[in-house]
Scaffold this motif. Structure first.
Motif, mmCIF file in Angstrom:
data_model
loop_
_atom_site.group_PDB
_atom_site.id
_atom_site.type_symbol
_atom_site.label_atom_id
_atom_site.label_comp_id
_atom_site.label_asym_id
_atom_site.label_seq_id
_atom_site.Cartn_x
_atom_site.Cartn_y
_atom_site.Cartn_z
ATOM 1 N N GLU A 20 0.847 -1.190 0.000
ATOM 2 C CA GLU A 20 0.000 0.000 0.000
ATOM 3 C C GLU A 20 0.884 1.242 0.000
ATOM 4 O O GLU A 20 1.749 1.398 0.863
ATOM 5 N N GLU A 21 0.630 2.125 -0.975
ATOM 6 C CA GLU A 21 1.372 3.378 -1.065
ATOM 7 C C GLU A 21 0.428 4.533 -0.756
ATOM 8 O O GLU A 21 -0.662 4.615 -1.306
ATOM 9 N N ILE A 22 0.860 5.404 0.131
ATOM 10 C CA ILE A 22 0.056 6.551 0.552
ATOM 11 C C ILE A 22 0.574 7.791 -0.174
ATOM 12 O O ILE A 22 1.772 8.081 -0.131
ATOM 13 N N GLU A 23 -0.318 8.502 -0.825
ATOM 14 C CA GLU A 23 0.056 9.754 -1.488
ATOM 15 C C GLU A 23 0.366 10.806 -0.419
ATOM 16 O O GLU A 23 -0.199 10.781 0.676
ATOM 17 N N THR A 24 1.216 11.741 -0.767
ATOM 18 C CA THR A 24 1.673 12.759 0.180
ATOM 19 C C THR A 24 0.505 13.533 0.784
ATOM 20 O O THR A 24 0.438 13.708 2.006
#
Length: 135
Positions: A20-24
């Motif tokens: 899972e990648e979280i946007e800034t």
């Protein structure tokens, strides 16, 4: 020089494809959320030089796997809490590899997709350690 079978860039790409990648902008909105722990795995010198995300927990990159493992003598209680863990480094490479490894261990975590550098560019809040301190 002998070519590697797998480059670091390929390892990061493979990790990013399965974590899972979280946007800034979404991570900035998480600051102060009691259900989220932002974990900074950058070197202490990076934190001294660039500052850190308010309320973030610093974990040495080389110890993360041991700190999250309840069976390890190095286990840190914070990682036993029922919270969302979002790891970050400077650019997202180290944190992607870290989170992929933690996922393999059975530890649920995400990471800040583009790292602290994107946080700075987006104007996310930053604190600096006290002179002479080591936070």
């Amino acid at each position: 020089m002998k070519k590697l079978k797998l480059s670091s860039a390929q390892m990061v790409a493979a990790a990013r494809a399965r974590i899972e990648e979280i946007e800034t902008r979404d991570a900035i909105a998480m600051v102060g959320n009691p259900n989220v722990v932002i974990v900074d795995i950058r070197d202490p010198r990076e934190r001294q030089r660039s500052g850190y995300i308010p309320g973030s927990f610093h974990a040495a990159r080389g110890m993360v796997e041991f700190w999250v493992d309840p069976e390890s003598p190095y286990f840190k209680d914070i990682f036993g809490e029922d919270r969302k863990f979002v790891f970050h480094c400077a650019s997202g490479w180290r944190s992607a590899l870290t989170v992929a490894t933690l996922q393999d261990m059975g530890f649920a975590a995400a990471h800040l997709k583009d790292g602290f550098s994107s946080w700075e560019k987006a104007g996310g809040p930053i604190e600096f350690p006290e002179p002479g301190g080591n936070k």
